[in-house]
Enzyme design. Structure first.
Site, PDB file in Angstrom:
ATOM      1  N   CYS A   2      16.460-135.657  99.176  1.00 13.07           N
ATOM      2  CA  CYS A   2      16.703-136.690  98.167  1.00 13.07           C
ATOM      3  C   CYS A   2      16.302-138.067  98.661  1.00 13.07           C
ATOM      4  O   CYS A   2      16.035-138.954  97.875  1.00 13.07           O
ATOM      5  CB  CYS A   2      18.177-136.701  97.789  1.00 13.07           C
ATOM      6  SG  CYS A   2      18.755-135.066  97.407  1.00 13.07           S
ATOM      7  N   THR A  41      25.232-128.682  75.328  1.00 12.57           N
ATOM      8  CA  THR A  41      24.898-127.266  75.153  1.00 12.57           C
ATOM      9  C   THR A  41      24.660-126.617  76.510  1.00 12.57           C
ATOM     10  O   THR A  41      23.947-127.167  77.351  1.00 12.57           O
ATOM     11  CB  THR A  41      23.624-127.124  74.288  1.00 12.57           C
ATOM     12  OG1 THR A  41      23.884-127.718  73.022  1.00 12.57           O
ATOM     13  CG2 THR A  41      23.236-125.669  74.097  1.00 12.57           C
ATOM     14  N   ASN A  51      23.838-131.614 104.688  1.00 14.84           N
ATOM     15  CA  ASN A  51      22.521-131.201 104.204  1.00 14.84           C
ATOM     16  C   ASN A  51      21.384-131.479 105.191  1.00 14.84           C
ATOM     17  O   ASN A  51      20.325-130.884 105.094  1.00 14.84           O
ATOM     18  CB  ASN A  51      22.213-131.878 102.862  1.00 14.84           C
ATOM     19  CG  ASN A  51      22.550-133.351 102.869  1.00 14.84           C
ATOM     20  OD1 ASN A  51      23.707-133.724 103.073  1.00 14.84           O
ATOM     21  ND2 ASN A  51      21.559-134.195 102.657  1.00 14.84           N
TER      22      ASN A  51
END
EC number: 2.8.1.7
Length: 404
Positions: free
Chosen positions: A327, A241, A153
């Site tokens: 990050c 969900t 990354n």
């Protein structure tokens, strides 16, 4: 050309307008829960989710049954690494990874170490790639998992995944690959690359944030312990969900990536080379970090010697770039990825990651070249070290006075 210019495509990508268009109905008219089996609203949602599953599978050469939806690649990495370790721990407690992995993998490994697992962290070569021979040498009878990313990354460097996967397969060890930065940019095929588990993110390929997937091989079957308990969604791998609009967006993003990836790679590589050559013409003492040959198209990670990366980022506010991964760039430590590659602390501190992508233009690249040229020269004028080097002084030979 709009200012500021976005050149941080490894941190996130804008949602492609075609992806947004595909998602919109699932916020407004098609709002059913994909787990509601008793009415048309649920059936419509489930149909859309399964169509998206097919698209993601097609992009990586997998079967739709092997795709598990998650909330993003960090969750996929956690589920793959911890889930596999917990399932196979009776067989052994040794894991192998690379020091330049994403924090989601490294921190999962550290968490497992605290639970009694033993982890071997391998060092990459100077060009950022991991030598498959090191993986082979690290394997033991009690090794149960190897986890190596496809593309890094920070540096965009691409590891020889097919070879590493073959070594793991021959040893009967599960192979996880964090393919977040490569899928949609360069070819990734789970069969050709001998991959058992692969983490995928939507927002790194022009889809929405907060949705991802984990590829879980069925033949030979790879088993995982679920890290999230609940209603048993996603064949028990991941309860909760389903985010139907997000999943629809990820499916559309995968379809576009499959159809447009190769042509886009040629265009973006040309932009990257234009940026690299332009910066090299403007400035001296510039180092490209990581292999240029084995690299994703839009990445350029450069160290500007005798310039502090954070100072440079403040000076070039009109161009959105980053120092290190998105990050961890909130911490002022030099990039652990570059340090593991053997880059000196000073050069690691002066590194900038440029990320180009689908909506980048030549005009933007030329603007960035001019801006960086001007600002780096200005910052170097203030650096006594740069002056000394220009005067031919070898800084390594200097005996610095102890300030205490």
């Amino acid at each position: 050309m709009k200012i500021p210019i976005y050149m941080d495509y490894h941190a996130t990508t804008p949602v492609d307008p075609r992806v947004l268009e595909a998602m919109l109905p699932y916020f407004t008219t098609e709002y059913g829960n994909a787990a509601s089996k008793s009415h048309a609203f649920g059936w419509k949602a489930e149909e859309a989710v399964e169509a998206a599953r097919e698209e993601v599978a097609k992009l990586i050469g997998a079967s739709a049954k092997e795709i598990v939806w998650t909330s993003g690649a960090t969750e996929s990495d956690n589920l793959a690494v911890k889930g596999a370790a917990h399932f196979y721990q009776a067989k052994g407690k040794h894991l192998v990874t690379c020091k330049t992995e994403h924090k989601a993998v490294l921190d999962s490994m550290h968490a497992l170490e605290r639970q009694g697992f033993e982890v071997t962290f391998l060092e990459p070569e100077r060009d950022g790639r991991l030598d498959p021979a090191k993986v082979k040498a690290a394997l033991r009878p009690d090794t149960i998992l190897v986890s190596v990313m496809h593309a890094n990354n920070e540096t965009g460097v691409v590891h020889p995944i097919a070879e590493i996967g073959r070594i793991a397969r021959e040893a009967g060890v599960v192979f996880h690959c964090d393919a977040v930065q490569s899928i949609g940019k360069i070819p990734f095929d789970v069969e050709a690359m001998n991959v058992d588990l692969a983490s995928i993110s939507a927002h790194k390929m022009y889809g929405p944030k907060g949705v991802g997937a984990l590829y879980v091989r069925r033949k030979p079957r790879v088993r995982l312990v679920a890290e999230m308990d609940g209603g048993g969604h996603e064949r028990g791998f991941r309860s909760g969900t389903l985010n139907v609009p997000g999943i629809v967006g990820m499916g559309k993003a995968a379809e576009l990536a499959r159809l447009e990836r190769d042509a886009e790679a040629v265009r973006v590589t040309a932009l990257r080379e234009r940026l690299r050559k332009g910066l090299e013409q403007e400035l001296d003492l510039l180092t490209v970090n990581g292999s240029l040959e084995h690299r994703v198209p839009g990445n350029l990670n450069v160290s500007f010697a005798y310039v502090e990366g954070e100072a440079l980022m403040m000076a070039v506010k009109d161009v959105a770039v980053s120092s290190g991964s998105a990050c961890t760039s909130a911490s002022l430590e030099p990039s652990y990825v570059l340090r593991a590659m053997g880059v000196s602390e000073d050069l690691a501190h002066s590194s900038i990651r440029f990320g180009l992508g689908r909506f980048s233009t030549e005009e933007e690249v030329d603007y960035a070249i001019r801006l960086f040229g001007e600002k780096v020269r200005k910052l170097r004028e203030m650096s006594p070290l740069y002056e000394m080097v220009k005067d031919g002084v070898d800084l390594n030979q200097i005996e610095w006075a102890n300030p205490h």
